[in-house]
Design a protein around this motif. Structure first.
Motif, PDB file in Angstrom:
ATOM      1  N   ASP A 168       0.874  -1.288  -0.065  1.00 43.66           N
ATOM      2  CA  ASP A 168      -0.076  -0.052  -0.086  1.00 43.66           C
ATOM      3  C   ASP A 168       1.034   1.313   0.016  1.00 43.66           C
ATOM      4  O   ASP A 168       1.763   1.481   0.860  1.00 43.66           O
ATOM      5  CB  ASP A 168      -0.917   0.042   1.254  1.00 43.66           C
ATOM      6  N   LEU A 169       0.799   2.214  -0.981  1.00 40.53           N
ATOM      7  CA  LEU A 169       1.570   3.241  -0.817  1.00 40.53           C
ATOM      8  C   LEU A 169       0.778   4.442  -0.469  1.00 40.53           C
ATOM      9  O   LEU A 169      -0.716   4.756  -0.835  1.00 40.53           O
ATOM     10  CB  LEU A 169       1.843   3.797  -2.540  1.00 40.53           C
ATOM     11  N   VAL A 170       1.169   5.201   0.621  1.00 41.35           N
ATOM     12  CA  VAL A 170       0.510   6.380   1.263  1.00 41.35           C
ATOM     13  C   VAL A 170       1.043   7.779   0.533  1.00 41.35           C
ATOM     14  O   VAL A 170       2.287   7.810   0.569  1.00 41.35           O
ATOM     15  CB  VAL A 170       0.852   6.274   2.742  1.00 41.35           C
ATOM     16  N   ILE A 171       0.300   8.423  -0.002  1.00 43.69           N
ATOM     17  CA  ILE A 171       0.617   9.641  -0.690  1.00 43.69           C
ATOM     18  C   ILE A 171      -0.390  10.655  -0.169  1.00 43.69           C
ATOM     19  O   ILE A 171      -1.521  10.521   0.206  1.00 43.69           O
ATOM     20  CB  ILE A 171       0.525   9.739  -2.048  1.00 43.69           C
ATOM     21  N   PRO A 172       0.069  12.097   0.150  1.00 44.67           N
ATOM     22  CA  PRO A 172      -0.911  12.947   0.535  1.00 44.67           C
ATOM     23  C   PRO A 172      -2.105  13.179  -0.373  1.00 44.67           C
ATOM     24  O   PRO A 172      -2.354  12.902  -1.249  1.00 44.67           O
ATOM     25  CB  PRO A 172       0.061  14.248   0.523  1.00 44.67           C
ATOM     26  N   PHE A 173      -3.163  13.912   0.222  1.00 44.36           N
ATOM     27  CA  PHE A 173      -4.318  13.930  -0.519  1.00 44.36           C
ATOM     28  C   PHE A 173      -4.364  14.777  -1.628  1.00 44.36           C
ATOM     29  O   PHE A 173      -4.975  14.576  -2.631  1.00 44.36           O
ATOM     30  CB  PHE A 173      -5.361  14.601   0.674  1.00 44.36           C
ATOM     31  N   GLU A 174      -3.077  15.815  -1.508  1.00 41.58           N
ATOM     32  CA  GLU A 174      -3.117  17.058  -2.566  1.00 41.58           C
ATOM     33  C   GLU A 174      -2.417  16.186  -3.946  1.00 41.58           C
ATOM     34  O   GLU A 174      -2.375  17.030  -4.906  1.00 41.58           O
ATOM     35  CB  GLU A 174      -2.265  18.048  -2.190  1.00 41.58           C
ATOM     36  N   GLU A 175      -1.903  14.995  -3.689  1.00 42.65           N
ATOM     37  CA  GLU A 175      -1.326  14.423  -5.046  1.00 42.65           C
ATOM     38  C   GLU A 175      -2.354  14.205  -6.070  1.00 42.65           C
ATOM     39  O   GLU A 175      -3.167  13.394  -5.767  1.00 42.65           O
ATOM     40  CB  GLU A 175      -0.562  13.098  -4.595  1.00 42.65           C
ATOM     41  N   LYS A 176      -2.037  14.429  -7.286  1.00 42.49           N
ATOM     42  CA  LYS A 176      -3.073  14.095  -8.276  1.00 42.49           C
ATOM     43  C   LYS A 176      -2.371  12.791  -9.344  1.00 42.49           C
ATOM     44  O   LYS A 176      -2.955  13.007 -10.362  1.00 42.49           O
ATOM     45  CB  LYS A 176      -3.474  15.509  -9.021  1.00 42.49           C
ATOM     46  N   TYR A 177      -1.270  12.372  -8.906  1.00 41.98           N
ATOM     47  CA  TYR A 177      -0.896  11.362  -9.928  1.00 41.98           C
ATOM     48  C   TYR A 177      -1.842  10.148 -10.329  1.00 41.98           C
ATOM     49  O   TYR A 177      -2.435   9.844  -9.129  1.00 41.98           O
ATOM     50  CB  TYR A 177       0.445  10.793  -9.554  1.00 41.98           C
ATOM     51  N   SER A 178      -1.770   9.944 -11.382  1.00 38.52           N
ATOM     52  CA  SER A 178      -2.580   8.596 -11.611  1.00 38.52           C
ATOM     53  C   SER A 178      -1.816   7.314 -11.402  1.00 38.52           C
ATOM     54  O   SER A 178      -0.615   7.449 -11.052  1.00 38.52           O
ATOM     55  CB  SER A 178      -2.973   8.236 -13.092  1.00 38.52           C
ATOM     56  N   GLN A 179      -2.385   6.246 -11.035  1.00 42.62           N
ATOM     57  CA  GLN A 179      -1.699   4.997 -10.487  1.00 42.62           C
ATOM     58  C   GLN A 179      -0.622   4.568 -11.629  1.00 42.62           C
ATOM     59  O   GLN A 179       0.528   4.082 -11.334  1.00 42.62           O
ATOM     60  CB  GLN A 179      -2.649   3.748 -10.337  1.00 42.62           C
ATOM     61  N   GLU A 180      -0.739   4.830 -12.919  1.00 42.19           N
ATOM     62  CA  GLU A 180       0.112   4.570 -13.997  1.00 42.19           C
ATOM     63  C   GLU A 180       1.221   5.330 -13.999  1.00 42.19           C
ATOM     64  O   GLU A 180       2.470   4.877 -13.983  1.00 42.19           O
ATOM     65  CB  GLU A 180      -0.442   4.477 -15.265  1.00 42.19           C
ATOM     66  N   GLU A 181       1.129   6.610 -13.694  1.00 39.53           N
ATOM     67  CA  GLU A 181       2.216   7.577 -13.516  1.00 39.53           C
ATOM     68  C   GLU A 181       2.992   7.366 -12.180  1.00 39.53           C
ATOM     69  O   GLU A 181       4.298   7.263 -12.230  1.00 39.53           O
ATOM     70  CB  GLU A 181       1.703   8.916 -13.600  1.00 39.53           C
ATOM     71  N   ILE A 182       2.226   6.746 -11.321  1.00 39.80           N
ATOM     72  CA  ILE A 182       2.924   6.446  -9.870  1.00 39.80           C
ATOM     73  C   ILE A 182       4.008   5.237 -10.240  1.00 39.80           C
ATOM     74  O   ILE A 182       5.192   5.403  -9.858  1.00 39.80           O
ATOM     75  CB  ILE A 182       2.162   6.255  -8.695  1.00 39.80           C
ATOM     76  N   GLU A 183       3.468   4.241 -10.899  1.00 43.49           N
ATOM     77  CA  GLU A 183       4.198   3.273 -11.196  1.00 43.49           C
ATOM     78  C   GLU A 183       5.361   3.259 -12.109  1.00 43.49           C
ATOM     79  O   GLU A 183       6.599   2.656 -11.956  1.00 43.49           O
ATOM     80  CB  GLU A 183       3.474   1.831 -11.765  1.00 43.49           C
ATOM     81  N   ASP A 184       5.226   4.132 -13.142  1.00 41.75           N
ATOM     82  CA  ASP A 184       6.267   4.320 -13.884  1.00 41.75           C
ATOM     83  C   ASP A 184       7.371   5.353 -13.176  1.00 41.75           C
ATOM     84  O   ASP A 184       8.669   4.931 -13.426  1.00 41.75           O
ATOM     85  CB  ASP A 184       5.811   5.547 -14.999  1.00 41.75           C
ATOM     86  N   MET A 185       7.169   6.130 -12.522  1.00 45.08           N
ATOM     87  CA  MET A 185       8.126   6.774 -11.624  1.00 45.08           C
ATOM     88  C   MET A 185       8.784   5.867 -10.743  1.00 45.08           C
ATOM     89  O   MET A 185      10.075   5.766 -10.421  1.00 45.08           O
ATOM     90  CB  MET A 185       7.346   7.963 -10.578  1.00 45.08           C
ATOM     91  N   LEU A 186       8.098   4.933 -10.025  1.00 43.99           N
ATOM     92  CA  LEU A 186       8.866   3.788  -9.254  1.00 43.99           C
ATOM     93  C   LEU A 186       9.766   2.886 -10.012  1.00 43.99           C
ATOM     94  O   LEU A 186      10.822   2.654  -9.357  1.00 43.99           O
ATOM     95  CB  LEU A 186       8.011   3.087  -8.500  1.00 43.99           C
ATOM     96  N   LEU A 187       9.454   2.754 -11.134  1.00 43.33           N
ATOM     97  CA  LEU A 187      10.059   1.937 -12.125  1.00 43.33           C
ATOM     98  C   LEU A 187      11.292   2.413 -12.441  1.00 43.33           C
ATOM     99  O   LEU A 187      12.607   1.679 -12.566  1.00 43.33           O
ATOM    100  CB  LEU A 187       9.570   1.361 -13.192  1.00 43.33           C
ATOM    101  N   LYS A 188      11.449   3.935 -12.717  1.00 39.93           N
ATOM    102  CA  LYS A 188      12.702   4.622 -12.971  1.00 39.93           C
ATOM    103  C   LYS A 188      13.668   4.526 -11.790  1.00 39.93           C
ATOM    104  O   LYS A 188      14.847   4.678 -11.991  1.00 39.93           O
ATOM    105  CB  LYS A 188      12.148   6.139 -13.403  1.00 39.93           C
ATOM    106  N   HIS A 189      13.295   4.347 -10.534  1.00 41.37           N
ATOM    107  CA  HIS A 189      14.163   4.441  -9.448  1.00 41.37           C
ATOM    108  C   HIS A 189      14.464   3.169  -8.810  1.00 41.37           C
ATOM    109  O   HIS A 189      15.251   3.062  -7.863  1.00 41.37           O
ATOM    110  CB  HIS A 189      13.581   5.152  -8.294  1.00 41.37           C
ATOM    111  N   ILE A 190      14.006   2.080  -9.434  1.00 41.01           N
ATOM    112  CA  ILE A 190      14.316   0.840  -8.787  1.00 41.01           C
ATOM    113  C   ILE A 190      15.173  -0.101  -9.737  1.00 41.01           C
ATOM    114  O   ILE A 190      14.737  -0.520 -11.184  1.00 41.01           O
ATOM    115  CB  ILE A 190      13.036  -0.070  -8.292  1.00 41.01           C
ATOM    116  N   GLN A 191      16.661  -0.527  -9.563  1.00 38.40           N
ATOM    117  CA  GLN A 191      17.240  -1.425 -10.295  1.00 38.40           C
ATOM    118  C   GLN A 191      17.237  -2.902  -9.790  1.00 38.40           C
ATOM    119  O   GLN A 191      17.212  -3.002  -8.692  1.00 38.40           O
ATOM    120  CB  GLN A 191      18.542  -0.928 -10.263  1.00 38.40           C
ATOM    121  N   SER A 192      16.789  -3.636 -11.124  1.00 42.20           N
ATOM    122  CA  SER A 192      16.572  -5.300 -10.587  1.00 42.20           C
ATOM    123  C   SER A 192      17.060  -6.046 -11.823  1.00 42.20           C
ATOM    124  O   SER A 192      16.794  -5.639 -12.932  1.00 42.20           O
ATOM    125  CB  SER A 192      15.274  -5.394 -10.132  1.00 42.20           C
TER     126      SER A 192
END
Length: 386
Positions: free
Chosen positions: A347-371
């Protein structure tokens, strides 16, 4: 006032007892009724004699305050009624509803005072200075400041929104009456009738007080964020038990000062015996009820402890989230690993004011995780309740 509380309220030191709170509220209301009626009579008489609309308006304000005191006495009585089948959480929110009604009465009074004052500005009367007016206004300031002081103290001691509302109303009256006193003293010196102008000042103070009171009561009824200190204290009590690894998704529902319900998810070691863990959970719930008078319900979230692959990917997610936004958080982390890919479930906890879509959030996470393996997310987007 302290003498009256000690004299007439049995067990007044027990600030959490519902009967004590009710009796303190009634006593405050009775004292307020007599004080406000006294001020109304002397102000209205003098205002009529000297033809001062601001003094009369201030007196009518005191009469309205006396009506508010009657409402507060009735609301304290109703709020103390025990829970029943139609109201299983009790009746303590009656106090909040009464505070809302008081705010509406003050709002109406403010508009009426403003209308009369504007008329007085357009058609000013003759200046009629009387020393009796000054004396009565000074008495009013002293009485109202005393009422503010004792209601403010009692509201903190007994955690009462209605007594807090009464205190705010009293200090608004102090400011308003001070404005009228200034008008009474300066008008003869300046040879200019300030009565209508000061009446507008009084109405502005009344309207501002009504706005603040209505805002707070409406927020309370809608459901506002809980007190951070209270949340912190509950979390500290939960985390004091070694069986608990983490706390999240805490929710608090307030049905009155003595009717608080809370729920939270707690992370526990999945390898431990479930009956033993459940016993710890029961003990925590009882402890919070006995020490904080809060009905707490805990939900167990089992997590893998000391699993190298889980800890590896947890560290990667921690680093990625910190790089994206330090205000983000996560919980309920687990993995489902295969030869070619790994599912990261959390479960990802983000502030109420964040307006990113789930797809945008997943893309940002993928850019920062090396595997070495392909990563898929099974995300639940969550917001902080507390």
């Amino acid at each position: 006032m302290n003498f009256l509380v000690r004299r007439f309220i049995k067990n007044y030191q027990d600030t959490k007892d519902a009967n004590v709170r009710t009796n303190v509220g009634k006593l405050s209301g009775i004292v307020g009724i007599f004080s406000n009626l006294f001020l109304f009579v002397i102000k209205f008489m003098i205002g009529t004699i000297v033809h001062s609309v601001s003094i009369q308006a201030d007196g009518v304000n005191n009469l309205t305050d006396a009506g508010s005191n009657i409402i507060s006495i009735l609301s304290f009585h109703l709020a103390n009624k025990p829970a029943d089948k139609d109201h299983p959480f009790g009746h303590e929110r009656t106090e909040t509803i009464a505070s809302l009604f008081v705010g509406i009465l003050i709002l109406v009074l403010g508009f009426e005072t403003a209308k009369e004052s504007i008329s007085k500005v357009i058609h000013p009367g003759s200046i009629d200075f009387r020393i009796a007016s000054v004396i009565i206004l000074l008495i009013s300031i002293i009485v109202k400041f005393w009422m503010y002081a004792y209601n403010k103290k009692l509201s903190k001691t007994y955690d009462s929104s209605l007594l807090e509302a009464t205190a705010l109303d009293s200090i608004s009256d102090v400011c308003g009456t001070t404005a009228v006193l200034v008008s009474t003293l300066l008008s003869p010196v300046l040879h200019f009738n300030l009565d209508g102008y000061m009446g507008i000042v009084v109405s502005g103070i009344i309207l501002y007080g009504a706005y603040g009171l209505l805002r707070d009561m409406i927020n309370s009824l809608i459901g506002e964020a809980p007190d951070p200190e209270l949340v912190h204290n509950i979390v500290d009590r939960i985390m004091a038990h070694p069986a608990i690894l983490g706390v999240h998704d805490m929710m608090l529902h307030n049905y009155g000062p003595n009717k608080i319900f809370a729920s939270a998810h707690v992370e526990v070691d999945s390898s431990k015996d479930i009956f033993e863990t459940h016993d710890h959970i029961d003990n925590i719930e009882r402890e919070v009820k006995e020490n904080m008078n809060i009905d707490l319900v805990l939900h167990m979230d089992p997590v893998k402890v000391n699993d190298p692959e889980t800890e590896l990917y947890r560290a990667k997610v921690v680093k990625a989230i910190h790089q994206i936004d330090p205000k983000w958080g996560f919980h309920d982390f687990r993995i489902v690993s295969g030869p070619t890919h790994v599912n990261l479930v959390f479960d990802l906890v983000i502030p109420f004011e964040e307006k990113y879509s789930q797809e945008e959030i997943e893309d940002m996470l993928l850019k920062h995780i090396q595997s070495d393996k392909k990563i898929y997310f099974v995300l639940t987007i969550d917001h902080p309740y507390a």
